[in-house]
Scaffold this motif. Structure first.
Motif, PDB file in Angstrom:
ATOM      1  N   ARG A   1      61.732 109.438  70.946  1.00 32.28           N
ATOM      2  CA  ARG A   1      60.310 109.113  70.789  1.00 32.28           C
ATOM      3  C   ARG A   1      59.889 109.282  69.334  1.00 32.28           C
ATOM      4  O   ARG A   1      59.147 108.475  68.784  1.00 32.28           O
ATOM      5  CB  ARG A   1      59.470 110.029  71.682  1.00 32.28           C
ATOM      6  CG  ARG A   1      59.372 109.564  73.126  1.00 32.28           C
ATOM      7  CD  ARG A   1      58.182 110.180  73.824  1.00 32.28           C
ATOM      8  NE  ARG A   1      58.203 111.640  73.829  1.00 32.28           N
ATOM      9  CZ  ARG A   1      58.864 112.382  74.726  1.00 32.28           C
ATOM     10  NH1 ARG A   1      59.538 111.795  75.696  1.00 32.28           N
ATOM     11  NH2 ARG A   1      58.843 113.682  74.654  1.00 32.28           N
ATOM     12  N   GLU A   2      60.407 110.352  68.720  1.00 32.30           N
ATOM     13  CA  GLU A   2      60.063 110.583  67.317  1.00 32.30           C
ATOM     14  C   GLU A   2      60.611 109.479  66.428  1.00 32.30           C
ATOM     15  O   GLU A   2      59.997 109.072  65.453  1.00 32.30           O
ATOM     16  CB  GLU A   2      60.630 111.933  66.854  1.00 32.30           C
ATOM     17  CG  GLU A   2      59.606 113.049  66.899  1.00 32.30           C
ATOM     18  CD  GLU A   2      60.276 114.382  66.729  1.00 32.30           C
ATOM     19  OE1 GLU A   2      61.029 114.540  65.741  1.00 32.30           O
ATOM     20  OE2 GLU A   2      60.089 115.263  67.603  1.00 32.30           O
ATOM     21  N   ARG A   3      61.813 109.021  66.797  1.00 32.76           N
ATOM     22  CA  ARG A   3      62.472 107.994  65.986  1.00 32.76           C
ATOM     23  C   ARG A   3      61.715 106.663  66.096  1.00 32.76           C
ATOM     24  O   ARG A   3      61.635 105.914  65.127  1.00 32.76           O
ATOM     25  CB  ARG A   3      63.924 107.841  66.502  1.00 32.76           C
ATOM     26  CG  ARG A   3      64.787 106.885  65.723  1.00 32.76           C
ATOM     27  CD  ARG A   3      65.172 107.480  64.373  1.00 32.76           C
ATOM     28  NE  ARG A   3      66.046 106.596  63.638  1.00 32.76           N
ATOM     29  CZ  ARG A   3      65.652 105.478  63.035  1.00 32.76           C
ATOM     30  NH1 ARG A   3      64.394 105.107  63.125  1.00 32.76           N
ATOM     31  NH2 ARG A   3      66.506 104.724  62.377  1.00 32.76           N
TER      32      ARG A   3
ATOM     33  N   PRO B   1      58.166 105.878  67.058  1.00 33.71           N
ATOM     34  CA  PRO B   1      56.809 106.273  67.473  1.00 33.71           C
ATOM     35  C   PRO B   1      55.975 105.081  67.941  1.00 33.71           C
ATOM     36  O   PRO B   1      54.981 105.255  68.655  1.00 33.71           O
ATOM     37  CB  PRO B   1      56.223 106.889  66.200  1.00 33.71           C
ATOM     38  CG  PRO B   1      57.092 106.427  65.080  1.00 33.71           C
ATOM     39  CD  PRO B   1      58.415 106.061  65.633  1.00 33.71           C
TER      40      PRO B   1
END
Lengths: 268, 443
Positions: free
Chosen positions: B111-113, B115
């Motif tokens: 998810r962070e990768r 966004p």
């Protein structure tokens, strides 16, 4: 070939006083076929007896029944009494293993084991448990090879395979292997038939020397050989023992006309 | 001179036929014989050529399909070992380590990768970029190094098999890529990762270190290899001694009569019985009658031992027969007993032949599938067996199972498993040849 009925008893002197082995009325059958007919014969102690005769006369069969080598052939049957030092060798209670240790055999074709020269000679002593220490075994190997006249030729390469020796050397190795278990009688089944004349001469010399300590029965196709090495000669014909006499007598003045015909080369 | 010549020609004339025709006929036939010989030689050469061609074809096909299975796609992610998310308070607690939500950490990293990806459906696609077993690695790392907890690491995480297939088929040209079940969204994600250099193919150690799995990227061959080894161990330790003992008895002790003839005929017949019959026999006798557990190498080994026994007995008898009788006579002539003759002379000389037969039998057993299907060794077993009584499968059955699986990633694994099986066979045969040479040199 002279075809005449062989009847009547063996001529000459088949029986002796100092018999090591004595055979009486021996008949050998292969299935239904009879190969040996009523043979009476004594083998004198520390003498060489030669058995001669045309091919198929049963001399090898007779020889092989002296240490029960015929037992390995299923259909072979031996009748009569065969005694070694007065003991019946076909007694069902008798163990064939010690018998063969006392009556050793040398075969037509040199058949050393595919092992080292040392192991070949040591094998018999090992399986019979004759020695407990390595040094004793070494001694047996050395004396046996010396008696067989092979020691000087192989003493530096005892760990090489016995099969790598020449034919004559192999046969002397087989003799050394046989005498390593100190047998009383040595049976030789045409020991020189696969050898050249020089190797043959060596083996014959050896037989003469061995006869001082061993009783030897030798089957041979060569009449010269029989004349050279043996004290007595037995002539077999079509499964019957025709004549037994001193070797000199057999080759100079045989009693039986069949013997005469054979040694003069009229058949055989 | 001229006289003799005339004589000769006269002689020639007097018997023209026989004199000339013999040599002519021989010459004529000679040419014909040479031609026949050439054809004969060519026929042999052609057969060998055909065999080699088939072999080359087989190998290129298998290696071409299977080589890619030895490499596996990994995705680089920045993973935070968040103690809260993992729900780990005490690293020494086995239970906590086992229950921790490693996959959740990976999801967070994804998810962070990415966004920008917001919708539920797209997120589900995003999570499927990494393998559902990718979290196991994190656990191993945590177990090895406790200080990782709470830190953030750049990690290579095992990719899902769809991604793996896509990346492998893609090469340099996107149009060649095999998409299959891969959605548009996933494809986009992968392309972004590739553009960033965050996708890499690494050596597939997993393939040799894991058991079977429903997920191709997690499936390994170790379970089948160990199963095959245990099965062969049982087979060999049963069929070799029994086979040799039977061969010795039949050759050296048994009298030739109707009964031994009957046995002989039956042994020869058994060698030709289809192997699945032995499986049925194992099912009926070992499982139904003796209530032995199913799917275990012990049972498979028993069944395969029955199957290889005839081969071993026949080859051992041939090897015993080939020992020159003069050697046996020599041993008997100095008073060796029958057992000594056999143990000291016949067996050592026959051993190379017996071993060759045994190893051919073992190779046959290693490649056997049908009888094992009957005794349940076709079951789906994830754990690597640790002994002869653990349920397991064997290499050929594993190949059969994978060949049946629909995922495209199993195609390359099937071929890779075939390569492993062939490798084993080659090693075994080489060993047999080496052993034979070594034992024969003692002559």
């Amino acid at each position: 070939m002279i075809e005449q009925p062989i009847s009547g008893p063996t001529v000459g002197h088949p029986l002796v006083d100092n018999a090591k082995m004595s055979m009486r009325d021996v008949n050998v059958f292969y299935g239904d076929k009879q190969a040996i007919f009523g043979v009476d014969l004594d083998i004198a102690e520390n003498q060489v007896i030669a058995m001669i005769g045309p091919s198929g006369c049963g001399k090898s069969t007779f020889l092989r029944s002296l240490n029960r080598m015929n037992d390995t052939i299923d259909i072979c049957r031996v009748e009569g009494t065969l005694k070694l030092d007065g003991q019946d060798i076909y007694d069902p209670k008798l163990d064939v293993v010690p018998l063969r240790a006392r009556v050793g055999m040398v075969f037509q074709k040199p058949n050393p084991f595919p092992k080292s020269i040392y192991d070949n000679v040591a094998y018999g002593a090992r399986i019979h448990g004759l020695v407990s220490r390595r040094t004793e075994l070494d001694e047996i190997v050395e004396t046996s090879l010396q008696k067989a006249g092979l020691w000087n030729e192989v003493k530096d390469r005892l760990d090489e395979p016995g099969t790598g020796l020449s034919g004559g050397q192999q046969q002397r190795l087989c003799i050394a292997r046989t005498i390593a278990v100190s047998p009383e009688v040595i049976l030789m089944d045409e020991p020189c038939s696969a050898l050249d004349p020089i190797a043959t001469a060596k083996i014959e010399e050896l037989i003469a020397e061995l006869s001082e300590n061993y009783t030897i029965a030798i089957v041979t196709h060569s009449m010269q050989q029989a004349a050279r090495v043996s004290h007595r000669t037995a002539y077999f014909h079509l499964g019957k023992l025709v004549e037994v006499n001193e070797t000199e007598k057999v080759f100079t003045n045989p009693d039986h006309e069949l013997t005469e015909a054979y040694i003069t080369g009229r058949f055989g | 001179m001229s006289d003799s010549q005339q004589d000769y020609s006269q002689l020639n004339n007097s018997e023209p036929r026989s004199k000339s025709s013999t040599i002519d006929l021989v010459n004529k036939n000679l040419a014909k014989r040479y031609r026949a010989e050439k054809r004969f030689r060519f026929l042999g050469l052609a057969s060998i050529g055909f065999g080699l061609l088939c072999l080359v074809f087989l190998f290129t096909d298998i290696i071409g399909k299977g080589h890619s299975a030895f490499f596996q796609t990994y995705v680089q992610l920045e993973v935070t070992f968040d103690a809260d998310r993992l729900d780990i308070t005490d690293l020494t607690d086995e239970n906590q380590l086992a229950m921790a939500d490693y996959q959740g950490v990976l999801k967070a990293a994804l998810r962070e990768r990415f966004p920008d990806i917001k919708s539920r459906k797209d997120k589900r696609d995003l999570y499927k970029v990494v393998s559902s077993g990718g979290g196991f690695e994190l656990r191993k790392m945590l177990e090895a190094d406790a200080s990782l907890l709470g830190s953030t690491q750049m990690l290579w995480v095992l990719a899902d098999d769809d991604i793996d297939t896509y990346v492998k088929s893609r090469g340099d040209n996107i149009d060649d890529a095999f998409t299959g079940r891969l959605s548009k969204k996933k494809q986009e994600v992968v392309e972004v990762l590739i553009a960033d250099g965050a996708v890499e193919k690494k050596f597939n150690a997993h393939f040799f270190a894991a058991g079977d799995s429903r997920e191709p990227e997690l499936a390994g061959i170790k379970g089948a290899i160990m199963g095959s080894l245990y099965t062969l161990l049982v087979t060999f330790s049963l069929s070799f001694p029994i086979g040799i003992a039977a061969a010795i008895y039949l050759e050296k002790y048994a009298r030739k009569n109707k009964f031994t003839e009957f046995i002989e005929v039956n042994i020869n017949n058994l060698a030709a019985v289809p192997s699945i019959i032995f499986g049925l026999l194992g099912l009926a006798i070992f499982i139904n009658f003796f209530s032995m557990p199913r799917s275990v190498p012990l049972l498979g080994g028993l069944v395969l031992a029955l199957m290889t026994l005839p081969t071993i007995i026949i080859s051992s008898r041939a090897a015993i027969k080939a020992v020159p009788p003069s050697i046996e006579e020599a041993a008997m002539g100095i008073g060796a007993s029958k057992m000594q003759v056999i143990l000291h002379h016949v067996l050592p000389l026959a051993m190379p032949g017996m071993l060759t037969g045994a190893i051919i039998g073992m190779a046959q057993a290693l490649g056997e599938t049908a009888p094992l299907l009957m005794i349940g060794m076709v079951a789906f077993i994830v754990d690597v067996p640790g002994g002869i009584t653990d349920p397991s499968t064997v290499l050929p059955v594993q190949i059969f199972l994978w060949a049946d699986s629909p995922e495209r990633a199993f195609v390359e694994r099937t071929s890779a498993a075939i390569m492993v099986l062939l490798g084993f066979l080659i090693v075994m045969n080489t060993f047999a040849v080496w052993l034979r040479k070594r034992l024969e040199r003692r002559w």
